[in-house]
Design a protein around this motif. Structure first.
Motif, mmCIF file in Angstrom:
data_model
loop_
_atom_site.group_PDB
_atom_site.id
_atom_site.type_symbol
_atom_site.label_atom_id
_atom_site.label_comp_id
_atom_site.label_asym_id
_atom_site.label_seq_id
_atom_site.Cartn_x
_atom_site.Cartn_y
_atom_site.Cartn_z
ATOM 1 N N ALA A 116 0.837 -1.204 0.000
ATOM 2 C CA ALA A 116 0.000 0.000 0.000
ATOM 3 C C ALA A 116 0.871 1.252 0.000
ATOM 4 C CB ALA A 116 -0.925 -0.009 1.220
ATOM 5 N N ALA A 117 1.943 1.258 0.807
ATOM 6 C CA ALA A 117 2.852 2.405 0.848
ATOM 7 C C ALA A 117 3.508 2.612 -0.515
ATOM 8 C CB ALA A 117 3.911 2.193 1.926
ATOM 9 N N PHE A 118 3.903 1.524 -1.148
ATOM 10 C CA PHE A 118 4.532 1.629 -2.475
ATOM 11 C C PHE A 118 3.564 2.251 -3.472
ATOM 12 C CE2 PHE A 118 5.531 -0.049 -6.679
ATOM 13 C CZ PHE A 118 6.890 0.250 -6.784
ATOM 14 N N ASN A 119 2.306 1.842 -3.430
ATOM 15 C CA ASN A 119 1.317 2.385 -4.364
ATOM 16 C C ASN A 119 1.072 3.871 -4.131
ATOM 17 O OD1 ASN A 119 0.887 -0.037 -5.749
ATOM 18 N ND2 ASN A 119 -0.649 -0.723 -4.269
ATOM 19 N N TYR A 120 1.154 4.309 -2.872
ATOM 20 C CA TYR A 120 0.996 5.733 -2.590
ATOM 21 C C TYR A 120 2.191 6.548 -3.121
ATOM 22 C CZ TYR A 120 -2.970 4.968 0.573
ATOM 23 O OH TYR A 120 -4.194 4.646 1.100
ATOM 24 N N LEU A 121 3.384 5.955 -3.124
ATOM 25 C CA LEU A 121 4.608 6.693 -3.430
ATOM 26 C C LEU A 121 5.097 6.513 -4.861
ATOM 27 C CD1 LEU A 121 6.721 5.994 -0.202
ATOM 28 C CD2 LEU A 121 5.518 8.099 -0.777
#
Length: 790
Positions: free
Chosen positions: A336-341
């Protein structure tokens, strides 16, 4: 006419809504991944972000507050020592505090010696600590509401309700104690236990404990049935044997009736009363061995081991399942963090187009994480770049999802750059004195490689151990130990010591000060302090140096210096680290204890909870002057001088319960506690339930889990410590080249994995092997099935 204030409020309401940024959302996702949690969606209201930061900033302090409450229990005046006319603010000695209300002679009151806080001060501390926890719970409820707004829940409702109930009951109990200082019972210790359980990792341990307890029900029924059956047989056989043996002991001692026989057989299966319990009957007639041996075989040799296997097998399954869930949650959170960044455009990595996170986004999330993550707080801009390069395996200046997955490992790793060389070494560089210093302080084994400092990475040999100066100091340590032995011979035999003895003690203390000075001439202070052996050396050497100076200038007692020199014996044991096998085993045991921290906490909390109950049941009562024990003059508790094992204060009670844990059962203590109450009264039943439940909870479950788990951990760590299995983590491997480059320029990059990360690696190694064995077994079964069909 509307007021200006109301106009401003309306204007603020009309202002455009500013949502939480993707970097902030990624930070929340990463932080939750560190906690092995994940969410489908995060609230985007700015107030939710502020609540999230505030909650997690206070969370650590809240945990310290819970620990403070548990420690406070040790220093509170026991209930049996209090009176209705209690002075809230006057400091008294423990014996003065506990000698008055019960009118017992001081000689009968045995306490731990730990000072008791006046009730008023204790209540103030309790209110403050409960207040910190209350603020944390309030912030949690607010954050929980925001997550509810996006269709989720930050915590299960049951956990939030438990938090509120514990806080409410805690405040009510403290408030009642403020006006009634001598209640017959306090709920506070149990509230503190409940608050400890609300800490997630403690709650997970307690949940595993409950599941393990359920798993032994079937085997436990067989064990109990065996005890009851043999107790009934024993009562039928022995109750009519009224004679005594040749030593004057009743042949049917402990088996006069079914009740006594039931207790005796239970105590026998714990092995606490063996071989004493069988001596009278076995001495009377050897044929009674036909009764005893089947019981020993079933209860002690079979069922006890089956329970151990069941307990540990269930706990291992619980930990394995919990780790699977945690790893899945962590993977979801990192994704999820990767998709946000991730960057809108893909980038070529390893010959294929991939979604990536650029350095700018990486650096920004690290800086935002610094709001509440300790490891990120300590990172400067240069270190952020270093960490990015460490994650970037192919050096493409962008992180793929696979490379980004190591972000959690990075946040669980501390980085520190130190200046390696001291100013003295730098000033002497190139001179004759510098060459002599270099010869003294290096072992010449690093060849052309740079000096990697006091804690070189795995696979790189340190330069100081084995140096001429190291050999000299180890020799001095050995001579010092021999000297301590000589002094102890004089002391133990009351021989008159020659005048030179004290002077030689002074010589050793100043030699150790010289060792510290010499090392600080070689390493800088910050580099020197990074090594735990150096830290210990510095502290002990300063103590010995100050003591030696005191004997010379202030005429301090010279005997003090001799006893302080015993500290060097510990340093000698550390010098044994030069023996590779000794060093390896020492590190394995140290890491084993750290890895078993959860299980040790389980044992501590079990002992704490039952001690809190025991103090309120038996505190101040296990004394000869107690009228309730007047008809029990033959109690072995007093004949064995076991009065020190009591529940007069919390610390002594916990020590008592600790010894019961490691011995499984102490008959003398159990019997005297049961003797406080008439048979079949409420107090008698409560005492029986207290000791039986503690036997199940502590020796049977918690301590058995620790015993078996520590063995497994030790074996796995021993396997991992072998040279062929030793390896650095991905981050440390990627930074290896940088470490050497920095060392060549005189700076040392220290990389230290957190204890949580190291524990995760051990668990992963254990359970991956178990899963591999399960998969192999499934493959074998499938192959056998196919062969059978063919």
């Amino acid at each position: 006419m509307p007021s200006p204030a109301s106009g401003k409020r309306k204007q603020r309401m009309r202002q455009p809504f500013v949502e939480v940024s993707n970097v902030q959302l990624a930070t929340m996702a990463l932080h939750e991944a560190l906690l092995c949690r994940s969410f489908e969606e995060f609230p985007k209201h700015p107030a939710a972000w502020q609540s999230y930061i505030s909650y997690h900033k206070l969370l650590g302090w809240s945990h310290y507050a819970v620990l403070g409450l548990l420690i406070l229990t040790l220093f509170e005046v026991p209930l049996w020592c209090r009176s209705d006319k209690e002075d809230y603010w006057t400091w008294k000695s423990p014996h003065e505090q506990c000698g008055g209300p019960t009118n017992n002679p001081d000689t009968e009151i045995i306490l731990s010696g730990i000072p008791f806080l006046p009730i008023g001060y204790g209540l103030i501390i309790e209110y403050l600590l409960l207040g910190v926890i209350f603020v944390r719970v309030t912030l949690l409820a607010k954050l929980h509401t925001y997550f509810r707004g996006v269709g989720g829940a930050y915590k299960p409702d049951a956990e939030l309700i438990l938090d509120y109930v514990m806080i409410l009951v805690g405040f009510c109990d403290a408030f009642a104690t403020s006006f009634f200082p001598a209640p017959w019972i306090r709920i506070a210790p149990f509230v503190r236990f409940g608050l400890a359980v609300t800490i997630p990792w403690v709650g997970a341990v307690i949940t595993s404990f409950v599941q393990v307890t359920r798993s032994i029900v079937t085997v436990g029924i067989f064990q109990i049935g065996t005890v009851i059956l043999f107790a009934w047989i024993a009562a039928m056989i022995f109750d009519d044997l009224d004679g005594v043996d040749m030593y004057g002991m009743p042949i049917n001692q402990g088996f006069e009736n079914f009740g006594n026989a039931l207790y005796s057989m239970f105590a026998v299966q714990t092995t606490a009363v063996l071989p004493d319990a069988m001596v009278p009957s076995y001495h009377h007639n050897r044929i009674f061995l036909l009764f005893w041996m089947p019981f020993f075989l079933l209860a002690v040799c079979i069922f006890a081991q089956v329970i151990l296997a069941t307990v540990y097998g269930e706990y291992q399954n619980q930990v394995q399942e919990r780790m699977k869930v945690e790893h899945q949650s962590r993977a979801k959170g990192i994704n999820a963090a990767f998709n946000y960044l991730k960057d809108p455009e893909t980038k070529s990595k390893n010959g294929e187009e991939q979604e990536v996170v650029q350095y700018e986004a990486f650096a920004e999330v690290v800086q935002v994480m610094a709001s509440f993550q300790k490891s990120a707080t300590k990172m400067g801009d240069d270190m952020v770049r270093i960490c990015f390069d460490a994650l970037d395996d192919d050096k493409s200046s962008a992180l793929s999802s696979a490379e980004f997955y190591d972000m959690c490992d990075m946040f669980q790793t501390s980085f520190k750059v130190t200046k390696r060389d001291s100013a003295v070494k730098e000033s002497l560089d190139g001179t004759s004195a510098g060459r002599i210093l270099n010869w003294l302080m290096t072992n010449g084994q690093n060849g052309d490689d740079p000096d990697m400092g006091v804690n070189p990475p795995v696979g790189i040999e340190p330069t100081f151990p084995g140096s001429p100066f190291d050999y000299v100091m180890n020799t001095v340590l050995g001579v010092n130990v021999l000297w301590l032995i000589v002094e102890s011979i004089y002391d133990l035999n009351d021989l008159e010591e020659p005048a030179g003895f004290a002077s030689l003690d002074l010589v050793f203390s100043f030699v150790y000060m010289g060792e510290v000075v010499m090392k600080l001439c070689w390493w800088s202070w910050e580099e020197y302090w990074m090594n735990s052996d150096n830290t210990f050396d510095f502290i002990t050497s300063v103590i010995l140096g100050v003591a030696g100076t005191g004997t010379l200038i202030f005429d301090a007692p010279r005997d003090m210096l001799r006893y302080l020199n015993l500290l060097r014996v510990i340093r000698l044991l550390k010098a044994l680290n030069n023996i590779p096998e000794y060093e390896r085993i020492t590190k394995i045991i140290t890491r084993m204890i750290k890895t078993c921290g959860d299980v040790l906490i389980m044992n501590f909390l079990v002992i704490y909870l039952w001690t809190a109950v025991g103090q309120q049941l038996f505190g101040g009562k296990l004394i000869k002057g107690n009228p309730a024990l007047a008809d029990n003059d033959d109690l072995d508790f007093f004949d064995s001088h076991f009065q020190i094992y009591n529940f007069n204060d919390m610390l002594l009670g916990m020590i008592t319960m600790f010894f019961v844990t490691i011995t499984q059962w102490i008959d003398q203590i159990t019997i005297v506690c049961m003797a406080l109450y008439d048979h079949y009264t409420v107090g008698w039943f409560a005492t029986c339930a207290f000791w039986l439940s503690f036997f199940v909870a502590s020796p049977l479950i918690a301590f058995n889990v620790f015993t078996a788990f520590s063995i497994d951990i030790f074996l796995k760590l021993e396997e991992m410590s072998s040279p062929e299995n030793q390896k650095l983590g991905d981050i440390a491997q990627n930074l290896g080249g940088l470490q050497k480059d920095m060392a060549a320029k005189g700076s040392i990059l220290h990389i230290q994995e957190s204890s949580n990360l190291r524990r995760e690696r051990v668990y992963k190694a254990m359970f991956e092997e178990a899963e591999a064995e399960d998969e192999a077994e499934k493959d074998e079964k499938q192959a056998a099935a196919v062969a059978a069909e063919a």
